[in-house]
Design a protein around this motif. Structure first.
Motif, PDB file in Angstrom:
ATOM      1  N   GLY A 179      40.521  68.621  34.820  1.00 31.62           N
ATOM      2  CA  GLY A 179      40.254  69.602  35.963  1.00 31.62           C
ATOM      3  C   GLY A 179      39.735  71.010  35.965  1.00 31.62           C
ATOM      4  N   LEU A 180      39.147  71.068  34.800  1.00 26.40           N
ATOM      5  CA  LEU A 180      38.886  72.532  34.395  1.00 26.40           C
ATOM      6  C   LEU A 180      37.399  72.973  34.769  1.00 26.40           C
ATOM      7  N   PRO A 181      37.072  74.293  34.924  1.00 26.60           N
ATOM      8  CA  PRO A 181      35.740  74.649  35.041  1.00 26.60           C
ATOM      9  C   PRO A 181      35.213  74.754  33.460  1.00 26.60           C
ATOM     10  N   VAL A 182      34.082  74.725  33.370  1.00 30.87           N
ATOM     11  CA  VAL A 182      33.420  74.423  32.211  1.00 30.87           C
ATOM     12  C   VAL A 182      32.359  75.875  31.924  1.00 30.87           C
ATOM     13  N   VAL A 183      32.598  76.348  30.651  1.00 32.25           N
ATOM     14  CA  VAL A 183      31.390  77.587  30.475  1.00 32.25           C
ATOM     15  C   VAL A 183      30.712  76.945  29.182  1.00 32.25           C
ATOM     16  N   ALA A 184      29.502  76.878  29.313  1.00 30.43           N
ATOM     17  CA  ALA A 184      28.617  76.299  28.252  1.00 30.43           C
ATOM     18  C   ALA A 184      28.151  77.426  27.199  1.00 30.43           C
ATOM     19  N   VAL A 185      28.230  77.362  26.013  1.00 31.69           N
ATOM     20  CA  VAL A 185      27.533  78.391  25.127  1.00 31.69           C
ATOM     21  C   VAL A 185      26.534  77.905  24.257  1.00 31.69           C
ATOM     22  N   ALA A 186      25.391  78.546  24.643  1.00 30.57           N
ATOM     23  CA  ALA A 186      24.065  78.243  23.771  1.00 30.57           C
ATOM     24  C   ALA A 186      24.159  79.267  22.475  1.00 30.57           C
ATOM     25  N   VAL A 187      23.793  78.642  21.266  1.00 32.61           N
ATOM     26  CA  VAL A 187      23.766  79.175  20.114  1.00 32.61           C
ATOM     27  C   VAL A 187      22.421  78.630  19.241  1.00 32.61           C
ATOM     28  N   ASN A 188      21.859  79.716  18.551  1.00 30.56           N
ATOM     29  CA  ASN A 188      20.559  79.320  17.755  1.00 30.56           C
ATOM     30  C   ASN A 188      20.891  79.791  16.261  1.00 30.56           C
ATOM     31  N   SER A 189      21.978  79.252  15.767  1.00 30.03           N
ATOM     32  CA  SER A 189      22.279  79.615  14.409  1.00 30.03           C
ATOM     33  C   SER A 189      21.536  78.851  13.428  1.00 30.03           C
ATOM     34  N   GLY A 190      21.111  77.464  13.618  1.00 33.03           N
ATOM     35  CA  GLY A 190      20.349  76.753  12.956  1.00 33.03           C
ATOM     36  C   GLY A 190      19.339  77.243  11.909  1.00 33.03           C
ATOM     37  N   PRO A 191      18.384  77.789  12.444  1.00 31.35           N
ATOM     38  CA  PRO A 191      17.227  78.275  11.354  1.00 31.35           C
ATOM     39  C   PRO A 191      17.701  79.216  10.578  1.00 31.35           C
ATOM     40  N   LEU A 192      18.674  80.006  10.691  1.00 26.33           N
ATOM     41  CA  LEU A 192      18.962  81.157   9.884  1.00 26.33           C
ATOM     42  C   LEU A 192      20.203  80.790   9.067  1.00 26.33           C
ATOM     43  N   TYR A 193      21.147  79.576   9.264  1.00 26.40           N
ATOM     44  CA  TYR A 193      22.463  79.706   8.789  1.00 26.40           C
ATOM     45  C   TYR A 193      22.286  78.146   8.004  1.00 26.40           C
ATOM     46  N   HIS A 194      21.742  77.028   8.692  1.00 25.18           N
ATOM     47  CA  HIS A 194      22.117  75.913   8.226  1.00 25.18           C
ATOM     48  C   HIS A 194      20.944  75.656   7.272  1.00 25.18           C
ATOM     49  N   ARG A 195      21.075  75.871   5.924  1.00 24.83           N
ATOM     50  CA  ARG A 195      20.077  75.856   4.896  1.00 24.83           C
ATOM     51  C   ARG A 195      20.779  76.419   3.650  1.00 24.83           C
ATOM     52  N   LEU A 196      20.351  75.905   2.439  1.00 27.57           N
ATOM     53  CA  LEU A 196      20.974  76.469   1.388  1.00 27.57           C
ATOM     54  C   LEU A 196      20.663  77.968   1.291  1.00 27.57           C
ATOM     55  N   TRP A 197      19.487  78.434   1.230  1.00 23.20           N
ATOM     56  CA  TRP A 197      18.930  79.911   1.101  1.00 23.20           C
ATOM     57  C   TRP A 197      19.013  80.388   2.816  1.00 23.20           C
TER      58      TRP A 197
END
Length: 237
Positions: A179-197
């Motif tokens: 029964g709580l309100p929600v705040v959604a958080v978009a994030v765009n970390s994938g192209p920069l961080y989700h990689r070996l280099w």
């Protein structure tokens, strides 16, 4: 091409500094936990998360931009999950969050004990109403009945940038029963961080407006899903 080549030494420096620095921080956290110093244990956890942010900024060249803010009072925070960046960053991004995490993580020796003491809530998938009731009870107890925000990755796991999967069914149950309100958080970390280099650039968190409690399931899920994907080059419909 030269910029891409520089990603290699930057990433190697990041791995050495972050994981090397993690060792004394994690060991001190375990010692504090075993000594029963919960407040100092939490400080050590926040120090580890903060060290990660420092290493990402100054070694990888990853700046952080935060748009919007978390409201005061009890709230459930639904976070897009594109990489380990936001998972490690949660204790810095949110004030002492209670995080819904895979039950498997809490079965890891010592790590599971530490996670439970910090405030992780085990997500037991496909275990029915009984497991959901256990999750609700644990979330209320560990959040101090709303004193700490609840955080969840409603897509269930890491997803590639630019994709908008359906939310896992457990999110609707938590939304209804807490029964709580929600705040959604978009994030765009994938192209920069989700990689070996890893690559330099700007990682953005975008906090949505408050999505009130008590909405019909379809409407609540649609609003959360749209907000989660606000930084994606896709139409989540």
């Amino acid at each position: 091409m030269m910029a891409r080549l520089l990603d290699i030494p930057r990433s190697l420096a990041f791995y050495a500094a972050f994981y090397g620095g993690s060792v004394p921080i994690v060991l001190s956290a375990v010692v504090l936990l075993l000594l029963g110093s919960e407040r100092r244990f939490r400080i050590a956890v926040h120090a580890w998360s903060g060290w990660h942010r420092v290493c990402a900024r100054w070694l990888l060249g990853q700046r952080l931009r935060i748009e919007g803010a978390l409201p005061e009072g009890p709230v459930m925070v639904a976070v897009k999950h594109e990489s380990f960046f936001e998972a490690i960053d949660l204790p810095t991004l949110l004030p002492l969050p209670v995080v819904f995490a895979k039950a498997e993580l809490l079965r890891i020796p010592l790590w599971g004990l530490a996670g439970g003491r910090y405030g992780l809530v085990a997500v037991e998938r496909d275990q029915g109403a009984k497991a959901l009731r256990r999750m609700i009870a644990a979330a209320k107890e560990r959040s101090g009945n709303g004193a700490r925000p609840l955080a969840i990755f409603p897509e269930g796991t890491r997803v590639p940038h630019g994709t908008a999967p359906e939310l896992k069914s457990g999110f609707a149950g938590l939304y209804k029963l807490l029964g709580l309100p929600v705040v959604a958080v978009a994030v765009n970390s994938g192209p920069l961080y989700h990689r070996l280099w890893k690559r330099p650039g700007t990682i953005t968190y975008r906090f949505s407006e408050v999505i009130p409690s008590g909405l019909p399931r379809d409407e609540a899920e649609a609003r959360v899903r749209a907000a989660l994907n606000a930084l994606n080059p896709v139409d989540p419909a």
